[in-house]
Design a protein around this motif. Structure first.
Motif: not given
Ligand code: F0G
Length: 469
Positions: A145-155, A222-227, A229-230, A234-239
């Motif tokens: 449900x919280x993902x529908x909140x347009x202003x809420x930051x979730x990674x 594009x999804x791999x980029x976010x993983x 970063x966030x 996963x920051x040591x693995x390549x995309x």
């Protein structure tokens, strides 16, 4: 020194002129198009943000690979190249080429679907849902449900809700669930990413209940980029390694190559099951083409094979996501109500917040889409009551959950100055917001009305008339 300007990691070798138009010209063009930008001539558009699908600029390497395309009907060299690339990326032994994503969907869901079957997803993309429902099966979206909140930051706002998934399986019965489909990134939910953790837990649930897990991965890079970063670890693995890890959790991979394969046309279906592949191949041959070309030419397959490598390039992916974020952040700074955080391929704007005086049944999103075209020659798409509105039995309009507008960014096509121009056009949009009125539908087809509907401006009512409207 940390530099602010993110330069495009490519030089431009071929250019396509843009036809520059005036506001007066565009106002007439819009009227001729029934205030529906889908009906405009593309030559009349300055910046086209209608979609990121099939609109990529190909690289010199892709173009040169096309010259060595093998156009043999069967067993083409280009097919072998594509097969090796997709099989290595997915870890799946069977690959079918199709002319675009929805052809792969039609084949797969044609086999898995049917009356009484249920599909569960973080969010089904429109063509996914349409292909499932066309078979008589049902499709349910299970976002938290919280993902529908347009202003809420979730990674990882694109995740599926695991509790809702477990409850749905219990309710429908595991034997009736044809598949769980993870859309990565989650396009209809703002291009938001899905975490590896979420995907792993979905795999465990599917294993427990013997349910097939499909990954719609048209934006998997594009999804791999976010993983990277966030997500912790996963920051040591390549995309590419991240994408390969996620793909190994799936049983089937469907892809519209028009996105992260950096080509203008193409689709893929990869599988682990030989029995399922046999059924799919039969349908492929009936409707798309022989198993070693599907709906594609040899040169298309060459370009996809190269594009699937290039898309994981570190400089490219960083530039790609940064440039979408750059647009979103600059709009947010101006006070434009954007869906937050910014997704991978597009910026979504809450048009209802810009035009609080336009009721949902007069389409505030369509008003913004038309204003962006009129004032700046920018084309984009409404994702609100034009796209999702329905009628009840009495013919009253049931409006959508949100009145959004999507600015989708084609890959490697526009430079930072094009994007700066888009940001500037919003100054005009915001300062004129109170003078803008909504629309009425003049013509609409029975299905997918946003493509061909025609509109006319809604009459502007003075306050005394509003009570009677
Ligand atoms: N799946 C997803 C997640 C998509 O975004 C799309 C297309 C498809 C499947 C279908 O692929 O167009 O090659 O048949 N999305 C485009 C868009 C049309 O504008 O978002 P296709």
């Amino acid at each position: 020194m940390k530099r602010k300007t993110l330069i495009e990691p490519f030089r431009i070798k071929v250019v396509e002129p843009i036809h520059m138009t005036t506001e007066v010209y565009r106002e007439e063009a819009l009227q001729r198009a029934g205030y529906n930008p889908f009906l405009l001539h593309s030559d009349d558009v300055i910046i086209d943000l209608l979609t990121d699908s099939g609109t990529s600029a190909m690289s010199d390497r892709q173009w040169s690979a096309m010259m060595v395309g093998d156009e043999s009907y069967a067993g083409a060299r280009s097919w072998e190249k594509l097969f090796a690339e997709v099989s290595d990326l997915t870890g799946m032994p069977y690959v079918l080429p199709t002319h675009q994503g929805r052809a792969a969907e039609r084949i797969l869901y044609g086999i898995l679907g049917g009356k009484g079957k249920v599909f569960l997803s973080n969010t089904h993309f429109d063509t996914t849902r349409a292909n499932i429902e066309f078979t008589g099966a049902e499709a349910y979206d299970l976002m938290p449900d919280e993902s529908y909140d347009a202003a809420l930051y979730l990674p990882f706002k694109g995740n599926i809700d695991l509790e809702k998934l477990r409850a749905s399986i219990a309710m429908h019965g595991a034997e009736n669930i044809a598949a769980v489909i993870m859309t990565v990134t989650n396009n209809s939910a703002g291009g938001q990413p899905v975490s590896m953790q979420n995907m792993r837990e979905v795999r465990e649930i599917c294993d427990k209940h013997h349910i097939l897990l499909v990954l719609d991965g048209c934006r998997i890079a594009e999804n791999s980029f976010f993983i990277h970063e966030r997500e912790a670890g996963y920051d040591k693995k390549n995309y590419r390694e991240i994408a390969r890890e996620m793909l190994r959790l799936a049983d089937v991979f469907v892809m519209s190559a028009k996105k992260d394969a950096l080509v203008n046309m193409g689709g893929l279906l990869a599988l682990r099951s030989s029995a399922m592949t046999e059924k799919c191949t039969n349908l492929l041959i009936i409707s798309e083409g022989f198993a070693t070309y599907g709906g594609l030419t040899g040169r298309d397959m060459e370009a996809i094979a190269v594009g699937l490598r290039e898309v994981f390039d570190e400089s490219y992916l960083r530039y790609r996501i940064r440039s979408t974020t750059y647009l979103g952040e600059h709009l947010k700074e101006k006070g434009v109500p954007v869906v937050w955080p910014i997704g991978g391929h597009a910026v979504y704007i809450d048009a209802q917040k810009i035009y609080p005086h336009i009721p949902a049944h007069e389409f505030p999103g369509q008003a913004l889409v038309c204003e962006l075209y009129k004032r700046g020659g920018i084309r984009c798409v409404e994702i609100g009551s034009v796209m999702f509105g329905k009628y009840d039995d009495q013919g009253n309009m049931l409006t959508a959950r949100n009145e959004l507008v999507r600015l989708a960014i084609p890959r490697r096509v526009y430079t930072q100055s094009h994007i700066d121009y888009v940001v500037e056009v919003f100054d005009d949009i915001l300062s004129n917001a109170s003078t803008v009125s909504g629309f009425k539908i003049e013509y609409e087809p029975p299905f997918l009305r946003h493509f061909t509907a025609r509109f006319k401006p809604a009459p502007v009512l003075v306050d005394s008339e509003k009570q009677h409207a």
